[in-house]
Design a protein around this motif. Sequence first.
Motif, PDB file in Angstrom:
ATOM      1  N   SER A  28       6.782   0.896 -11.748  1.00  0.00           N
ATOM      2  CA  SER A  28       6.084   1.628 -10.868  1.00  0.00           C
ATOM      3  C   SER A  28       6.922   0.880  -9.480  1.00  0.00           C
ATOM      4  CB  SER A  28       4.798   1.016 -10.913  1.00  0.00           C
ATOM      5  OG  SER A  28       4.567  -0.579 -10.662  1.00  0.00           O
ATOM      6  N   ASP A  45       3.195   5.477  -6.150  1.00  0.00           N
ATOM      7  CA  ASP A  45       2.706   5.543  -7.759  1.00  0.00           C
ATOM      8  C   ASP A  45       1.613   6.657  -7.700  1.00  0.00           C
ATOM      9  OD1 ASP A  45       4.460   3.718  -8.393  1.00  0.00           O
ATOM     10  OD2 ASP A  45       3.013   1.889  -7.812  1.00  0.00           O
ATOM     11  N   ALA A  46       0.617   6.919  -6.508  1.00  0.00           N
ATOM     12  CA  ALA A  46      -0.504   7.762  -7.104  1.00  0.00           C
ATOM     13  C   ALA A  46      -0.099   9.096  -6.836  1.00  0.00           C
ATOM     14  CB  ALA A  46      -1.536   7.658  -5.726  1.00  0.00           C
ATOM     15  N   ALA A  47       1.292   9.368  -6.278  1.00  0.00           N
ATOM     16  CA  ALA A  47       1.734  10.701  -6.215  1.00  0.00           C
ATOM     17  C   ALA A  47       2.900  10.769  -7.330  1.00  0.00           C
ATOM     18  CB  ALA A  47       2.386  10.962  -4.841  1.00  0.00           C
ATOM     19  N   ASP A  48       3.010  10.038  -8.156  1.00  0.00           N
ATOM     20  CA  ASP A  48       4.245  10.076  -9.176  1.00  0.00           C
ATOM     21  C   ASP A  48       3.799  11.002 -10.145  1.00  0.00           C
ATOM     22  OD1 ASP A  48       6.207   9.629 -10.864  1.00  0.00           O
ATOM     23  OD2 ASP A  48       5.605   7.465 -11.416  1.00  0.00           O
ATOM     24  N   ALA A  78       3.306   8.844 -13.686  1.00  0.00           N
ATOM     25  CA  ALA A  78       2.687   7.505 -13.627  1.00  0.00           C
ATOM     26  C   ALA A  78       1.899   7.546 -14.976  1.00  0.00           C
ATOM     27  CB  ALA A  78       1.759   7.723 -12.423  1.00  0.00           C
ATOM     28  N   ARG A 134       1.972   1.564  -3.311  1.00  0.00           N
ATOM     29  CA  ARG A 134       0.730   2.143  -4.298  1.00  0.00           C
ATOM     30  C   ARG A 134       0.630   3.777  -3.880  1.00  0.00           C
ATOM     31  NH1 ARG A 134      -2.537  -3.478  -3.385  1.00  0.00           N
ATOM     32  NH2 ARG A 134      -1.703  -4.364  -5.649  1.00  0.00           N
ATOM     33  N   ALA A 135       0.723   4.273  -2.940  1.00  0.00           N
ATOM     34  CA  ALA A 135       0.525   5.650  -2.355  1.00  0.00           C
ATOM     35  C   ALA A 135       2.017   6.496  -3.076  1.00  0.00           C
ATOM     36  CB  ALA A 135       0.984   5.706  -1.049  1.00  0.00           C
ATOM     37  N   ASP A 179       0.926  -1.096   0.049  1.00  0.00           N
ATOM     38  CA  ASP A 179      -0.061  -0.020  -0.015  1.00  0.00           C
ATOM     39  C   ASP A 179       0.944   1.220  -0.045  1.00  0.00           C
ATOM     40  OD1 ASP A 179      -2.500  -1.372  -0.211  1.00  0.00           O
ATOM     41  OD2 ASP A 179      -2.765  -1.362   2.187  1.00  0.00           O
TER      42      ASP A 179
END
Length: 410
Positions: free
Chosen positions: A378, A11-14, A17, A8-9, A5
């Motif tokens: 990622s 990745d969400a801020a990348d 992405a 994945r966080a 998790d």
Amino acid sequence: MSSLDDARALDAADPLAGMRERFLLPEGIIYLDGNSLGALPKATIAAQKDVVERQWGTDLIRSWNDNGWIGAPQRIGAKIATLIGAEPHEVIVTDSVSVNLFKLIIAATRLNADRSQILTEPGNFPTDLYTADGAAGLLANHIVHTEQAGDLVDALGPDTALMLLTHVHYKSGARHDMQLLTEEAHEAGALALWDLSHSVGAIPIDLGGCEVDLAVGCGYKYLNGGPGAPAFLYVREDLQDQLRSPLSGWMGHEAPFEFRDDYVPAPGISRFLCGTPPILNMLALESGVDLFADIDMDAVVAKSAALFDLFETRIEERCGDHGLELITPRDAAHRGSHISYRHPNGWPIMQALIERRVIGDFRAPDILRFGLTPLYTSFADIWQAVEILGEILDSGIWRDTRFAEKTAVT
């Protein structure tokens, strides 16, 4: 301890992405070998369809003029120039890294004709060593001299014609100090030739700022140009008309379509062309290079460093008692964009990983190598890849005899 998790966080801020969707990445594959062969950009598929069906199929030979084929080496070279700190007219796409090395080694040593030493390091990428050796064999009284990285400055001297180094080491990922070593080469009266194959498209390069004389680079790693993509060649502007390529092919002539018997090299960077450009391959490379047009390279560099940090942390957490030895420098300023570990059973471990759909690669004699390609790797890829590696090491499944079988390409 980090979690999936957490990855994945990240990745969400990348900010990069969204680039992942611009590549054709097979479902269920974790691809960590983009430092050897970049993934396929989706744009390449449409571009190749157009060049085959319309440009070649319909427009035929008119495409040399009507579709800009004849200017492709210079046009794509100018795009690559923005990634390496060069001027547009200092870079051209042509031939392979090996061929371009040969051209520049011969040209540079002829310019420094009163010196006989080509200085490089042991363990340099084999094609650099092999090509230097072959070139030296064609030159009167020239030798290839190797010194360990820490002794290179002391080895530069009045007999050094050319210093030939790879910016990022293909095994360890260690990065040379380009500015320092180029300055030292110039202080000794030598020219500096850098191989950028394992750095271009992933880490910062400033050829102009470092006053580099000559460089070559690969098109099929981080530039995602496809297998066997053409390479590129850089010559600093003030040196271009002083150097003459030993491969005086017709495309390097000042007027190739006058079909004269005498060879007169073209002015500027175009004199380093040789034969007819391989248009299908060249335009595939252009599709890969075009992906960088709207990308902030600072974001690429930052993500490369962050991917490395997560990989190293996860290895320590998950695989710390399994004998993996990190050989890549921890300092981001001293490394490229892959991470390498030494393990006495590196080959079967990597084959077990590949069976589990985690694709890295192996370099003899004992190195597991993982590419960290910022455009499409990622943080979740990294977390999951190390988890799978930990399961393989915990279970000992890599000891199965099928993983010991050698393949032609490693």
